[in-house]
Design a protein around this motif. Structure first.
Motif, PDB file in Angstrom:
ATOM      1  N   PRO A  13       2.196   4.171   5.940  1.00 35.59           N
ATOM      2  CA  PRO A  13       3.223   2.083   5.987  1.00 35.59           C
ATOM      3  C   PRO A  13       2.577   2.125   4.455  1.00 35.59           C
ATOM      4  CG  PRO A  13       1.605   2.212   7.652  1.00 35.59           C
ATOM      5  CD  PRO A  13       1.150   3.202   6.459  1.00 35.59           C
ATOM      6  N   GLY A  14       1.688   1.716   3.503  1.00 36.96           N
ATOM      7  CA  GLY A  14       1.881   1.129   2.050  1.00 36.96           C
ATOM      8  C   GLY A  14       0.753   0.968   2.171  1.00 36.96           C
ATOM      9  N   THR A  15       0.269   0.618   0.496  1.00 37.82           N
ATOM     10  CA  THR A  15      -0.707   0.174   0.161  1.00 37.82           C
ATOM     11  C   THR A  15      -0.467  -0.534  -1.398  1.00 37.82           C
ATOM     12  OG1 THR A  15      -2.264   0.917   1.189  1.00 37.82           O
ATOM     13  CG2 THR A  15      -3.240   0.661  -0.744  1.00 37.82           C
ATOM     14  N   HIS A  16      -0.645  -1.189  -0.993  1.00 39.14           N
ATOM     15  CA  HIS A  16      -0.047  -2.221  -3.537  1.00 39.14           C
ATOM     16  C   HIS A  16      -1.527  -2.507  -4.204  1.00 39.14           C
ATOM     17  CE1 HIS A  16       3.264  -2.051  -1.734  1.00 39.14           C
ATOM     18  NE2 HIS A  16       3.917  -1.014  -2.483  1.00 39.14           N
ATOM     19  N   GLU A  17      -1.632  -2.483  -5.261  1.00 38.51           N
ATOM     20  CA  GLU A  17      -2.772  -2.852  -5.571  1.00 38.51           C
ATOM     21  C   GLU A  17      -2.462  -3.421  -6.867  1.00 38.51           C
ATOM     22  OE1 GLU A  17      -7.040  -1.116  -5.338  1.00 38.51           O
ATOM     23  OE2 GLU A  17      -6.685  -0.818  -7.287  1.00 38.51           O
ATOM     24  N   VAL A  18      -2.802  -4.277  -7.703  1.00 43.94           N
ATOM     25  CA  VAL A  18      -2.345  -4.688  -8.625  1.00 43.94           C
ATOM     26  C   VAL A  18      -3.600  -5.291  -9.823  1.00 43.94           C
ATOM     27  CG1 VAL A  18      -1.141  -6.581  -9.998  1.00 43.94           C
ATOM     28  CG2 VAL A  18      -0.713  -6.115  -7.448  1.00 43.94           C
ATOM     29  N   LEU A  34      -9.796  -8.128 -12.542  1.00 48.10           N
ATOM     30  CA  LEU A  34      -9.665  -8.582 -11.571  1.00 48.10           C
ATOM     31  C   LEU A  34      -8.536  -7.739 -10.444  1.00 48.10           C
ATOM     32  CD1 LEU A  34      -9.591 -11.360 -10.112  1.00 48.10           C
ATOM     33  CD2 LEU A  34      -7.799 -11.415 -11.505  1.00 48.10           C
ATOM     34  N   VAL A  35      -8.775  -7.714  -8.956  1.00 45.17           N
ATOM     35  CA  VAL A  35      -8.153  -6.532  -8.686  1.00 45.17           C
ATOM     36  C   VAL A  35      -7.709  -7.289  -7.557  1.00 45.17           C
ATOM     37  CG1 VAL A  35      -8.224  -4.779  -7.199  1.00 45.17           C
ATOM     38  CG2 VAL A  35      -9.608  -4.611  -8.896  1.00 45.17           C
ATOM     39  N   PHE A  36      -5.825  -7.748  -6.818  1.00 42.44           N
ATOM     40  CA  PHE A  36      -5.469  -7.761  -5.585  1.00 42.44           C
ATOM     41  C   PHE A  36      -5.047  -6.825  -5.625  1.00 42.44           C
ATOM     42  CE2 PHE A  36      -5.293 -10.913  -8.884  1.00 42.44           C
ATOM     43  CZ  PHE A  36      -6.099 -12.465  -8.192  1.00 42.44           C
ATOM     44  N   GLY A  37      -5.478  -6.417  -3.528  1.00 45.27           N
ATOM     45  CA  GLY A  37      -4.850  -5.221  -2.996  1.00 45.27           C
ATOM     46  C   GLY A  37      -4.024  -6.051  -1.297  1.00 45.27           C
ATOM     47  N   HIS A  38      -2.982  -4.929  -1.531  1.00 44.41           N
ATOM     48  CA  HIS A  38      -2.671  -5.310   0.492  1.00 44.41           C
ATOM     49  C   HIS A  38      -1.852  -3.833   0.959  1.00 44.41           C
ATOM     50  CE1 HIS A  38       1.212  -5.607   2.721  1.00 44.41           C
ATOM     51  NE2 HIS A  38       0.192  -7.146   3.699  1.00 44.41           N
ATOM     52  N   GLU A  39      -2.394  -3.578   1.994  1.00 38.65           N
ATOM     53  CA  GLU A  39      -2.763  -2.960   2.758  1.00 38.65           C
ATOM     54  C   GLU A  39      -2.523  -2.902   4.228  1.00 38.65           C
ATOM     55  OE1 GLU A  39      -5.249   0.903   4.466  1.00 38.65           O
ATOM     56  OE2 GLU A  39      -6.578  -0.346   2.498  1.00 38.65           O
ATOM     57  N   VAL A  40      -0.930  -2.360   4.571  1.00 39.69           N
ATOM     58  CA  VAL A  40      -0.397  -1.952   5.613  1.00 39.69           C
ATOM     59  C   VAL A  40      -0.941  -1.128   6.821  1.00 39.69           C
ATOM     60  CG1 VAL A  40       1.104  -2.227   7.063  1.00 39.69           C
ATOM     61  CG2 VAL A  40       1.652  -3.209   5.107  1.00 39.69           C
ATOM     62  N   SER A  41      -1.552  -1.577   7.600  1.00 38.37           N
ATOM     63  CA  SER A  41      -1.658  -0.094   8.655  1.00 38.37           C
ATOM     64  C   SER A  41      -0.813  -0.092  10.131  1.00 38.37           C
ATOM     65  CB  SER A  41      -3.551  -0.785   9.644  1.00 38.37           C
ATOM     66  OG  SER A  41      -2.971  -2.009  10.737  1.00 38.37           O
ATOM     67  N   ASP A  42      -0.218  -1.277   9.978  1.00 35.08           N
ATOM     68  CA  ASP A  42       0.836  -0.929  10.991  1.00 35.08           C
ATOM     69  C   ASP A  42       2.311  -1.556  10.832  1.00 35.08           C
ATOM     70  OD1 ASP A  42       2.986  -0.928  13.767  1.00 35.08           O
ATOM     71  OD2 ASP A  42       1.639  -1.664  14.448  1.00 35.08           O
ATOM     72  N   ARG A  43       3.683  -0.738  10.860  1.00 34.69           N
ATOM     73  CA  ARG A  43       5.184  -0.919  10.512  1.00 34.69           C
ATOM     74  C   ARG A  43       5.453  -2.518  11.046  1.00 34.69           C
ATOM     75  NH1 ARG A  43       5.273   4.486  10.540  1.00 34.69           N
ATOM     76  NH2 ARG A  43       5.763   4.832   7.383  1.00 34.69           N
ATOM     77  N   ARG A  44       5.357  -3.027  12.293  1.00 33.09           N
ATOM     78  CA  ARG A  44       5.575  -3.385  12.912  1.00 33.09           C
ATOM     79  C   ARG A  44       5.277  -4.708  11.940  1.00 33.09           C
ATOM     80  NH1 ARG A  44       5.640  -4.358  18.239  1.00 33.09           N
ATOM     81  NH2 ARG A  44       6.414  -6.215  18.477  1.00 33.09           N
TER      82      ARG A  44
END
Length: 272
Positions: free
Chosen positions: A213-218, A227-237
């Motif tokens: 569904p989507g993972t982003h890392e800066v 320095l790392v920022f990240g976001h991971e989605v496991s469900d499109r809900r």
């Protein structure tokens, strides 16, 4: 307080998630209409049951699909944006648009429509991504061009746009925070041609695989620290719930162009 009547445009992956989210939150939302192609996913058993329970039939006519709506939510494809903007503006319907990959001319049309109706546009409806965007922008402003910036973008194999709208959103936010013109510092070399990367460029790495569904890392690096920022989605809900939150927030707003940072500002506790 009466339910919010929402019309949904599109019945792909996200459209179906929105239908499920509306059905699950029946105390706040009522399905007022659905605009979908005949070859959409509406034949799946759970979606068909939701439509029967709501007494809603998919419409091929856009005006008839949105006529009873308090707010319209669009998760179609960029090719439909111009028609949707024209219809919602003509009928005076507030619009939540979560379409990724919109052309420049259609984005201008969205902004022009905001002179007459409230328009909420977000390439990503996740509150987590809104927080990530704010955090990355702050880091960009504080760290400046001493740090190299790289953005990783992972999505399912069927996603067409690359980098994703979310990855571009993150890059734009960081570039603006550093006082840069994004298009001048955007570095994306999908063919691995060896094109020279400028010292201040913001680099993008894109992967398309599976049903992710989507993972982003800066990442911010300068050779001495990282320095790392990240976001991971496991469900499109997540995105469907975010779109409904945006629809509820948009109700009653004056004509204007709004986004996740506006919504986030209202959710942020005020300091006294």
């Amino acid at each position: 307080m009466s339910n919010l009547n929402v019309s949904l445009l599109g019945a792909g992956r996200m459209g179906c998630e929105l239908l499920r989210a509306v059905a699950a939150d029946a105390n706040r939302f009522t399905l007022a209409g659905l605009w979908a192609r005949s070859d959409s996913n509406i034949q799946s058993e759970d979606i068909a049951d939701i439509l029967v329970a709501a007494g809603v039939e998919p419409r091929s006519s856009l005006p008839s699909a949105i006529g009873n709506a308090d707010v319209v939510i669009d998760f179609t494809l960029p090719d439909a944006t111009a028609e949707i903007v024209a219809a919602t503006r003509s009928l005076g319907k507030p619009l939540v648009c979560g379409v990724s990959g919109i052309k420049s001319a259609d984005m201008q049309a969205l902004r022009a429509a905001a002179n007459d109706i409230p328009v909420f546009f977000a390439r990503n409806m996740s509150i987590g991504i809104a927080l990530l965007t704010r955090s990355a922008a702050l880091a960009g402003a504080v760290l400046g061009t001493e740090f190299q910036i790289d953005i990783d973008d992972l999505h399912h194999k069927h996603k067409r746009d690359a980098p994703s709208g979310t990855a571009l959103l993150l890059g734009e936010a960081v570039a603006e925070a550093r006082g840069q013109a994004f298009e001048q510092v955007k570095y994306y070399d999908p063919e691995e041609s060896g094109a020279t990367r400028g010292q201040d460029d913001i680099g993008f790495s894109v992967r398309r695989e599976g049903n992710h569904p989507g993972t982003h890392e800066v990442r911010f690096t300068n050779g001495r620290e990282r320095l790392v920022f990240g976001h991971e989605v496991s469900d499109r809900r997540v995105f469907a719930d975010g779109a409904l939150r945006a629809a509820g927030w948009l109700q009653g707003k004056a004509a204007g162009f709004y986004g996740m940072q506006d919504l986030l500002a209202d959710l942020t506790p005020r300091q006294t």
